[in-house]
Design a protein around this motif. Structure first.
Motif, PDB file in Angstrom:
ATOM      1  N   UNK A 110       2.538  39.502  16.129  1.00  0.00           N
ATOM      2  CA  UNK A 110       1.423  39.290  17.064  1.00  0.00           C
ATOM      3  C   UNK A 110       1.060  40.598  17.760  1.00  0.00           C
ATOM      4  N   UNK A 111       2.079  41.373  18.157  1.00  0.00           N
ATOM      5  CA  UNK A 111       1.820  42.657  18.821  1.00  0.00           C
ATOM      6  C   UNK A 111       0.981  43.559  17.913  1.00  0.00           C
ATOM      7  N   UNK A 112       1.341  43.594  16.620  1.00  0.00           N
ATOM      8  CA  UNK A 112       0.596  44.408  15.651  1.00  0.00           C
ATOM      9  C   UNK A 112      -0.854  43.960  15.570  1.00  0.00           C
ATOM     10  N   UNK A 113      -1.030  42.628  15.506  1.00  0.00           N
ATOM     11  CA  UNK A 113      -2.369  42.071  15.387  1.00  0.00           C
ATOM     12  C   UNK A 113      -3.205  42.425  16.624  1.00  0.00           C
ATOM     13  N   UNK A 114      -2.592  42.286  17.815  1.00  0.00           N
ATOM     14  CA  UNK A 114      -3.319  42.581  19.054  1.00  0.00           C
ATOM     15  C   UNK A 114      -3.753  44.046  19.094  1.00  0.00           C
TER      16      UNK A 114
ATOM     17  N   UNK B   9      -4.570  45.870  25.550  1.00  0.00           N
ATOM     18  CA  UNK B   9      -3.813  44.875  26.304  1.00  0.00           C
ATOM     19  C   UNK B   9      -2.346  45.321  26.417  1.00  0.00           C
ATOM     20  N   UNK B  10      -1.836  45.506  27.643  1.00  0.00           N
ATOM     21  CA  UNK B  10      -0.442  45.950  27.772  1.00  0.00           C
ATOM     22  C   UNK B  10       0.535  44.874  27.282  1.00  0.00           C
ATOM     23  N   UNK B  11       1.555  45.307  26.544  1.00  0.00           N
ATOM     24  CA  UNK B  11       2.537  44.377  25.967  1.00  0.00           C
ATOM     25  C   UNK B  11       3.956  44.821  26.320  1.00  0.00           C
ATOM     26  N   UNK B  12       4.761  43.883  26.776  1.00  0.00           N
ATOM     27  CA  UNK B  12       6.195  44.138  26.932  1.00  0.00           C
ATOM     28  C   UNK B  12       6.924  43.216  25.964  1.00  0.00           C
ATOM     29  N   UNK B  13       7.716  43.772  25.074  1.00  0.00           N
ATOM     30  CA  UNK B  13       8.453  42.972  24.096  1.00  0.00           C
ATOM     31  C   UNK B  13       9.808  42.561  24.666  1.00  0.00           C
TER      32      UNK B  13
ATOM     33  N   UNK C 241      12.777  51.294  18.084  1.00  0.00           N
ATOM     34  CA  UNK C 241      11.763  52.203  17.568  1.00  0.00           C
ATOM     35  C   UNK C 241      10.633  51.408  16.916  1.00  0.00           C
ATOM     36  N   UNK C 242      11.021  50.400  16.132  1.00  0.00           N
ATOM     37  CA  UNK C 242      10.005  49.576  15.459  1.00  0.00           C
ATOM     38  C   UNK C 242       9.097  48.877  16.463  1.00  0.00           C
ATOM     39  N   UNK C 243       9.733  48.371  17.527  1.00  0.00           N
ATOM     40  CA  UNK C 243       8.980  47.667  18.559  1.00  0.00           C
ATOM     41  C   UNK C 243       7.975  48.584  19.230  1.00  0.00           C
ATOM     42  N   UNK C 244       8.395  49.790  19.546  1.00  0.00           N
ATOM     43  CA  UNK C 244       7.497  50.714  20.241  1.00  0.00           C
ATOM     44  C   UNK C 244       6.430  51.271  19.307  1.00  0.00           C
ATOM     45  N   UNK C 245       6.795  51.419  18.028  1.00  0.00           N
ATOM     46  CA  UNK C 245       5.799  51.892  17.061  1.00  0.00           C
ATOM     47  C   UNK C 245       4.682  50.870  16.884  1.00  0.00           C
ATOM     48  N   UNK C 246       5.017  49.616  17.033  1.00  0.00           N
ATOM     49  CA  UNK C 246       4.023  48.562  16.920  1.00  0.00           C
ATOM     50  C   UNK C 246       2.979  48.691  18.005  1.00  0.00           C
ATOM     51  N   UNK C 247       3.342  49.388  19.071  1.00  0.00           N
ATOM     52  CA  UNK C 247       2.370  49.576  20.135  1.00  0.00           C
ATOM     53  C   UNK C 247       2.745  48.863  21.414  1.00  0.00           C
ATOM     54  N   UNK C 248       3.966  48.305  21.472  1.00  0.00           N
ATOM     55  CA  UNK C 248       4.392  47.699  22.727  1.00  0.00           C
ATOM     56  C   UNK C 248       4.518  48.812  23.768  1.00  0.00           C
ATOM     57  N   UNK C 249       4.193  48.496  25.023  1.00  0.00           N
ATOM     58  CA  UNK C 249       4.251  49.506  26.079  1.00  0.00           C
ATOM     59  C   UNK C 249       5.664  49.665  26.605  1.00  0.00           C
TER      60      UNK C 249
END
Ligand code: CA
Length: 228
Positions: A64-68, A77-81, A92-100
Motif C-alpha cells: 500500500x505504501x508503494x501504491x500511495x 502523504x506522510x507514512x509511518x510504517x 531499508x526496504x521500508x524506507x526505500x518504499x517511501x515511508x517517512x
C-alpha cells in the motif's frame, strides 16, 4: 486545525492502543483493519498522515505504501510504517518504499505519538500550529486570526482554511479538484464550482488591504498563490 491520522492495523488491541493515544494527544483518528479499507477511506478524504502496519491480511502495508507513493494524489502523504520485523534489510526496504519513518513493535505509544509529531513538523509544518507570514499578510492558526497592515481581516472558516493552505503552499498551481481534496478533504461530493465561489470571497476579503492580487487564476489549470 486538527490533523487526521489514518491507522491501518489488523490487530484490534494495537489499533485501540494507538487510537486512544492519538486522540489523547489531540489528533483525529480514523481506524481501518486492512489496506483495502484504507484505500477506500483515502479515496474519499485524504488524511494528514498514515500509520501503516506492514503485515496485514490481503494487501501488505508495504504494498500500500508503494501504491500511495506512485500516485499523484497521495505522493506527499506522510507514512509511518509499523512492523514486528527487526532486520536491518527490512528497515531499508521500508524506507526505500517511501515511508517517512519506521516504528518497530512492540513500541511505546508515547514514542509513536512523538514520531507522528516529528513527521508532521517536517512534512506538514502548517499543521504544527505556527503563524505564517507572506508580505504584509499574517495568519495565526492558533487564534484563527488573519491580519494585514495592522488590520484584522474577517474570513469565514472555509476561506480561512483556503488562505491557510495557499500561504503554506505558495507558488504552485492547484486544480479545483486538488483544492477540494486539500482544503475541504473531499473531492468526490462537492462541486468544483464551490472552489470558485470561495476564491471570490477570499479575494473580496483581501481586497481592502491590497492582498487580493496574490490569488491568481491560472487559465485551464486552477489557482496559484503568489508569495512574491
Ligand atoms: Ca498486523
Amino acid at each position: 486545525m486538527t490533523p487526521t491520522i489514518l491507522v491501518v492495523e489488523d490487530e484490534p488491541a494495537i489499533m485501540e492502543l494507538v487510537a486512544v493515544n492519538l486522540k489523547h494527544a489531540g489528533f483525529l483518528c480514523v481506524s481501518t483493519g486492512s489496506a483495502e479499507e484504507a484505500e477506500t477511506v483515502i479515496r474519499s478524504a485524504l488524511p494528514d498522515l498514515v500509520i501503516l502496519d506492514w503485515m496485514l491480511p490481503g494487501q501488505s502495508g508495504l504494498a500500500l505504501a508503494k501504491k500511495l507513493r506512485s500516485e499523484d494524489r497521495t505522493r506527499d502523504l506522510p507514512i509511518i510504517l509499523l512492523t514486528a520485523r527487526v532486520h536491518e534489510e527490512d528497515k531499508v526496504r521500508g524506507l526505500e518504499t517511501g515511508a517517512d519513518d519506521y516504528v518497530t513493535k512492540p513500541f511505546s505509544p508515547k514514542e509513536l505519538v512523538a514520531r507522528v509529531r516529528a513527521v508532521l513538523r517536517r512534512r506538514a509544518p502548517h499543521l504544527a500550529g505556527e503563524a505564517v507570514k507572506i508580505g504584509d499578510l499574517q495568519l495565526n492558526p492558533a487564534n484563527h486570526q488573519v491580519t494585514a497592515k495592522g488590520q484584522v481581516i474577517e474570513l469565514g472558516p472555509t476561506e480561512f482554511r483556503l488562505l491557510f493552505f495557499f500561504m503554506t503552499h505558495p507558488e504552485r498551481v492547484y486544480t479545483r479538484a486538488q483544492l477540494l481534496d486539500e482544503v475541504w478533504g473531499d473531492h468526490v461530493f462537492i462541486e468544483e464550482r464551490t472552489v470558485d465561489v470561495r476564491i471570490r470571497r477570499l479575494r473580496a476579503a483581501l481586497g481592502p488591504v491590497g492582498e487580493d492580487e496574490r490569488v491568481k487564476t491560472v487559465r485551464g489549470a486552477g489557482y496559484c498563490f503568489q508569495a512574491g
